[in-house]
Design a protein around this motif. Structure first.
Motif, mmCIF file in Angstrom:
data_model
loop_
_atom_site.group_PDB
_atom_site.id
_atom_site.type_symbol
_atom_site.label_atom_id
_atom_site.label_comp_id
_atom_site.label_asym_id
_atom_site.label_seq_id
_atom_site.Cartn_x
_atom_site.Cartn_y
_atom_site.Cartn_z
ATOM 1 N N THR A 1 -8.840 8.679 -0.005
ATOM 2 C CA THR A 1 -7.858 9.654 0.474
ATOM 3 C C THR A 1 -8.391 10.492 1.643
ATOM 4 N N PHE B 1 -7.577 6.934 4.360
ATOM 5 C CA PHE B 1 -6.185 7.358 4.587
ATOM 6 C C PHE B 1 -6.035 8.317 5.770
ATOM 7 N N THR B 2 -7.162 8.715 6.394
ATOM 8 C CA THR B 2 -7.045 9.541 7.599
ATOM 9 C C THR B 2 -7.037 8.680 8.868
ATOM 10 N N ASP C 1 -1.855 5.242 10.644
ATOM 11 C CA ASP C 1 -1.042 4.455 9.699
ATOM 12 C C ASP C 1 -0.971 2.975 10.052
ATOM 13 N N ILE D 1 -2.848 0.852 6.598
ATOM 14 C CA ILE D 1 -3.119 2.154 5.971
ATOM 15 C C ILE D 1 -1.798 2.824 5.572
ATOM 16 N N GLU E 1 -0.435 1.325 2.364
ATOM 17 C CA GLU E 1 -1.193 1.683 1.159
ATOM 18 C C GLU E 1 -0.994 3.147 0.791
ATOM 19 N N LYS E 2 -0.875 4.009 1.784
ATOM 20 C CA LYS E 2 -0.592 5.428 1.494
ATOM 21 C C LYS E 2 0.725 5.552 0.740
ATOM 22 N N GLN E 3 1.670 4.658 1.081
ATOM 23 C CA GLN E 3 2.999 4.744 0.476
ATOM 24 C C GLN E 3 3.089 3.957 -0.838
ATOM 25 N N GLY F 1 -1.650 5.616 -3.815
ATOM 26 C CA GLY F 1 -0.618 5.998 -2.854
ATOM 27 C C GLY F 1 0.398 6.964 -3.432
#
Lengths: 235, 235
Positions: free
Chosen positions: A156, A160-161, A164, A182, A185-187, A193
């Motif tokens: 995270t 995740f930084t 996207d 990215i 996967e964040k979503q 996610g």
């Protein structure tokens, strides 16, 4: 940039070939011992010079191809995280280290948690995440100094930084998917996610109840010796 | 452009997802019946509209996912070569046909020889060759109106005239390789590269002595009905 994704069906491991087209300098990420001949043939047919053998971590499910590939590419340097416990490597990597293939730059991102010596490699808009971040999943955290809490932070706060649209190339996939992003996967990552909290993630990881990987007793000792089986003590 | 390569381990088939990012219009090339749920999930998570279900040919080793996917994406149009003998398809394709996904253009190249209804799809600097051209190989030519002489012409006079850097995405690979380039295959394909003559190629293909594909008696009749098993006559 020359880029090839290759697959080992027995361990469901992805090996990646990266090369700078102009200089012909190449790297392999996470080679597999049994596929060393295949990989060597591709490198030679493409006229590439193997400069780096990069490992994302000390694997528990397959033996690295490092030692076998070095018999054919003596100049290649092996790289493992300094936290990986494998001093046999030519370079013990730290977060932020850079490797060059001609004009191509490979950046090390420390992403511990699956093991304490897990690193990812970022190259332009691609990131090779090993077992830290998988497509709609992540590596387990119940052996090799794994830590769900640490993995949550790695994913995270670090992966995740990234932008996207960064393409995610994982260490494994078991249902035939080859890449993600990215943003996706964040979503959509069911463990990490959609804004899952660290407590939720740790709870998921604490309750996976997985069997040990079939090859762990063979693979980990061998990988701690960079795949040099002659240096592994008999049990 | 959104691009995903996906793999069916049982038949070693590659399915390709192509989509135009702006419009969200998507196509699948060579979907596999058993993977329809996986593919549908990816399409939905990416928010894509499935516009085309493109087949490179009537497969002998797996059943197409066309009918199963259409239950979830009713607007999707199936495409098979006009020479493929599968009039169930919504569009019977000819050499030179164009399909649009937003601004993305997919061009049909007739590449018969593995079967008489084999087509490839070209999208920018990528070509999806089905079983006409494989990585360091090609499809067999001993059934389904296959012809080694015709396949030689398709590969050498059509595919090999694409720019050398064109990325080749095949219908199958059995050793974990995922892509190649036209330049590489012209040089290193052991059956068709290095300036092999048609006579040499025909001789190689005439002497392969391969067993029938395990699923041929099930797959071909089903694929001639676009994967609609309820329309396949009992044997």
């Amino acid at each position: 940039m020359i880029f090839r994704q290759m697959f080992d069906a027995e361990s469901s491991t992805y090996t990646y070939l990266l090369a700078d087209e102009k200089s012909g300098e190449a790297a392999l990420i996470d080679s597999v011992q049994e596929q060393a001949e295949r990989d060597a043939k591709v490198l030679k047919e493409l006229g590439l010079t193997l400069k780096y053998l990069l490992e994302t971590h000390v694997h528990a499910d397959h033996i690295t191809g490092v030692t076998r590939l070095k018999t054919q590419f003596a100049e290649a340097k092996s790289v493992v995280s300094a936290q990986g416990g494998a001093p046999c490597a030519d370079h013990l990597a730290q977060d932020g280290d850079l490797f060059q293939l001609g004009e191509l730059e490979i950046r090390v991102l420390a992403t511990p948690g699956h093991t304490n010596g897990c690193i990812s490699y970022q190259v332009g808009d691609r990131v090779f995440t090993g077992d830290a971040l998988l497509i709609r999943g992540c590596g387990r955290t119940d052996f090799q100094e794994g830590s769900a809490s640490q993995l949550y932070d790695s994913v995270t706060q670090k992966l995740f930084t990234l932008p996207d649209q960064t393409q995610v190339y994982p260490g494994h996939n078991y249902i035939g998917l080859t890449s993600s992003t990215i943003g996706e996967e964040k979503q959509h990552n069911p463990r990490l996610g959609g804004g899952k909290s660290k407590a939720e993630f740790v709870d998921i990881m604490d309750n996976l109840k997985l069997a040990q990987p079939a090859k762990i007793m063979e693979a980990v000792p061998a990988n701690l010796k960079c795949g040099n089986l002659s240096e592994v003590s008999p049990a």
